[in-house]
Scaffold this motif. Sequence first.
Motif, PDB file in Angstrom:
ATOM      1  N   ILE A 239      11.240  -7.251  -8.356  1.00 63.91           N
ATOM      2  CA  ILE A 239      11.064  -8.711  -8.369  1.00 63.91           C
ATOM      3  C   ILE A 239      11.191  -9.197  -9.809  1.00 63.91           C
ATOM      4  N   LYS A 240      12.126 -10.097 -10.031  1.00 62.03           N
ATOM      5  CA  LYS A 240      12.468 -10.510 -11.389  1.00 62.03           C
ATOM      6  C   LYS A 240      11.361 -11.305 -12.065  1.00 62.03           C
ATOM      7  N   SER A 241      10.604 -12.077 -11.273  1.00 60.56           N
ATOM      8  CA  SER A 241       9.577 -12.929 -11.877  1.00 60.56           C
ATOM      9  C   SER A 241       8.475 -12.084 -12.501  1.00 60.56           C
ATOM     10  N   LYS A 242       7.862 -12.595 -13.539  1.00 58.15           N
ATOM     11  CA  LYS A 242       6.767 -11.912 -14.229  1.00 58.15           C
ATOM     12  C   LYS A 242       5.449 -12.591 -13.864  1.00 58.15           C
ATOM     13  N   ASP A 243       5.060 -12.472 -12.606  1.00 60.27           N
ATOM     14  CA  ASP A 243       3.845 -13.144 -12.151  1.00 60.27           C
ATOM     15  C   ASP A 243       3.077 -12.233 -11.196  1.00 60.27           C
ATOM     16  N   GLU A 244       2.110 -12.822 -10.480  1.00 58.16           N
ATOM     17  CA  GLU A 244       1.269 -12.037  -9.589  1.00 58.16           C
ATOM     18  C   GLU A 244       2.069 -11.400  -8.453  1.00 58.16           C
ATOM     19  N   VAL A 245       3.130 -12.070  -7.987  1.00 57.04           N
ATOM     20  CA  VAL A 245       3.946 -11.523  -6.905  1.00 57.04           C
ATOM     21  C   VAL A 245       4.657 -10.251  -7.373  1.00 57.04           C
ATOM     22  N   SER A 246       5.159 -10.286  -8.602  1.00 60.16           N
ATOM     23  CA  SER A 246       5.814  -9.103  -9.168  1.00 60.16           C
ATOM     24  C   SER A 246       4.820  -7.950  -9.299  1.00 60.16           C
ATOM     25  N   ASP A 247       3.604  -8.253  -9.774  1.00 58.35           N
ATOM     26  CA  ASP A 247       2.568  -7.221  -9.895  1.00 58.35           C
ATOM     27  C   ASP A 247       2.203  -6.655  -8.526  1.00 58.35           C
ATOM     28  N   LEU A 248       2.155  -7.523  -7.502  1.00 59.24           N
ATOM     29  CA  LEU A 248       1.843  -7.066  -6.152  1.00 59.24           C
ATOM     30  C   LEU A 248       2.906  -6.095  -5.654  1.00 59.24           C
ATOM     31  N   GLY A 249       4.172  -6.409  -5.915  1.00 57.00           N
ATOM     32  CA  GLY A 249       5.254  -5.518  -5.504  1.00 57.00           C
ATOM     33  C   GLY A 249       5.143  -4.148  -6.159  1.00 57.00           C
ATOM     34  N   LYS A 250       4.806  -4.120  -7.448  1.00 57.72           N
ATOM     35  CA  LYS A 250       4.662  -2.846  -8.155  1.00 57.72           C
ATOM     36  C   LYS A 250       3.485  -2.042  -7.598  1.00 57.72           C
ATOM     37  N   ARG A 251       2.374  -2.732  -7.300  1.00 57.78           N
ATOM     38  CA  ARG A 251       1.194  -2.036  -6.768  1.00 57.78           C
ATOM     39  C   ARG A 251       1.469  -1.490  -5.363  1.00 57.78           C
ATOM     40  N   ILE A 252       2.232  -2.250  -4.566  1.00 58.52           N
ATOM     41  CA  ILE A 252       2.601  -1.769  -3.231  1.00 58.52           C
ATOM     42  C   ILE A 252       3.434  -0.501  -3.342  1.00 58.52           C
ATOM     43  N   ASN A 253       4.385  -0.470  -4.289  1.00 62.51           N
ATOM     44  CA  ASN A 253       5.219   0.724  -4.485  1.00 62.51           C
ATOM     45  C   ASN A 253       4.382   1.915  -4.937  1.00 62.51           C
ATOM     46  N   GLU A 254       3.406   1.673  -5.817  1.00 61.51           N
ATOM     47  CA  GLU A 254       2.518   2.757  -6.255  1.00 61.51           C
ATOM     48  C   GLU A 254       1.694   3.280  -5.077  1.00 61.51           C
ATOM     49  N   MET A 255       1.243   2.371  -4.229  1.00 59.39           N
ATOM     50  CA  MET A 255       0.468   2.771  -3.053  1.00 59.39           C
ATOM     51  C   MET A 255       1.317   3.621  -2.105  1.00 59.39           C
ATOM     52  N   ILE A 256       2.584   3.211  -1.906  1.00 58.48           N
ATOM     53  CA  ILE A 256       3.474   3.963  -1.015  1.00 58.48           C
ATOM     54  C   ILE A 256       3.700   5.365  -1.558  1.00 58.48           C
ATOM     55  N   SER A 257       3.884   5.483  -2.880  1.00 58.45           N
ATOM     56  CA  SER A 257       4.078   6.806  -3.484  1.00 58.45           C
ATOM     57  C   SER A 257       2.863   7.692  -3.243  1.00 58.45           C
ATOM     58  N   GLY A 258       1.664   7.123  -3.397  1.00 59.41           N
ATOM     59  CA  GLY A 258       0.442   7.888  -3.151  1.00 59.41           C
ATOM     60  C   GLY A 258       0.309   8.307  -1.699  1.00 59.41           C
ATOM     61  N   LEU A 259       0.643   7.396  -0.776  1.00 55.68           N
ATOM     62  CA  LEU A 259       0.574   7.726   0.646  1.00 55.68           C
ATOM     63  C   LEU A 259       1.571   8.825   1.011  1.00 55.68           C
ATOM     64  N   ARG A 260       2.770   8.758   0.420  1.00 52.44           N
ATOM     65  CA  ARG A 260       3.787   9.780   0.715  1.00 52.44           C
ATOM     66  C   ARG A 260       3.324  11.144   0.229  1.00 52.44           C
ATOM     67  N   GLU A 261       2.716  11.183  -0.957  1.00 62.13           N
ATOM     68  CA  GLU A 261       2.212  12.456  -1.483  1.00 62.13           C
ATOM     69  C   GLU A 261       1.125  13.026  -0.575  1.00 62.13           C
ATOM     70  N   ARG A 262       0.196  12.172  -0.136  1.00 60.37           N
ATOM     71  CA  ARG A 262      -0.869  12.638   0.753  1.00 60.37           C
ATOM     72  C   ARG A 262      -0.290  13.117   2.084  1.00 60.37           C
ATOM     73  N   PHE A 263       0.698  12.374   2.595  1.00 59.24           N
ATOM     74  CA  PHE A 263       1.322  12.748   3.862  1.00 59.24           C
ATOM     75  C   PHE A 263       1.997  14.110   3.756  1.00 59.24           C
ATOM     76  N   GLU A 264       2.700  14.357   2.647  1.00 59.28           N
ATOM     77  CA  GLU A 264       3.365  15.638   2.459  1.00 59.28           C
ATOM     78  C   GLU A 264       2.348  16.764   2.257  1.00 59.28           C
ATOM     79  N   LEU A 265       1.250  16.483   1.537  1.00 59.86           N
ATOM     80  CA  LEU A 265       0.229  17.510   1.311  1.00 59.86           C
ATOM     81  C   LEU A 265      -0.439  17.934   2.618  1.00 59.86           C
ATOM     82  N   GLN A 266      -0.524  17.005   3.581  1.00 59.83           N
ATOM     83  CA  GLN A 266      -1.144  17.339   4.858  1.00 59.83           C
ATOM     84  C   GLN A 266      -0.352  18.399   5.615  1.00 59.83           C
TER      85      GLN A 266
END
Length: 232
Positions: A71-98
């Motif tokens: 997301i090109k904008s430098k605001d809360e929406v952009s930060d939300l997108g980055k946090r969602i991607n970090e969350m997905i990475s963490g979920l994928r790691e946990r899913f694979e570890l299971q």
Amino acid sequence: FAVISERKEDDAYLAVSKMFQSLLIWVTLGLAIASLGAIFLALTITRPILKIGEVVQEVGKGIFSTRVPDIKSKDEVSDLGKRINEMISGLRERFELQKFVSGQTINAIREQTEGIKLGGERKTATVFFSDIRGFTAFSEKVEPEKVIEMLNTYLKAQAEIVKKFHGDIDKYVGDELVAVFQGENMVENSILAAVEIHVKIKELNEASGGAPIAIGIGINTGDMVMGAMGSE
């Protein structure tokens, strides 16, 4: 007197007409600004939020390869997108570890707020052991890639059946599978799993057309200490 009165009426109509023209201009200008604002919001806020919603729905379906686009904008929406991607990475790691850690271990970690401690507690459970007969002799005669392929095929088939009957896979040891059954129907479930595994192995042998693979299964029920052993 009549001429002066008509002039005054003309001036009044002219003033009202100018007022309406000015009002129309301002209304038109306001609508244009509102339209531009709506387009701006759609491009910078609404569309990215809708995209984030689509990504969250995909994650809810178990698709962890999806990501929120940059997301090109430098605001809360952009930060939300980055946090969602970090969350997905963490979920994928946990899913694979299971795939490598038993469900019982995961539950133990969730219940321990101060970390896993060595030791255990006495429980009654059913332990299920299966291994391939003559595996050592087989592995000495076959290329290692073929050995791994065979192991994955037969262990995967057994694992699916064990889970179908509510067993928890504790570990794989070479050609051996160890699973734990607990609960009121643990003995019956383990036996049903063993019977179905033998049927499935027969089907795999017939499909492969090669030397038949034999599976030995042992089942033991009793009291045991279950917990963490080894090193912290």
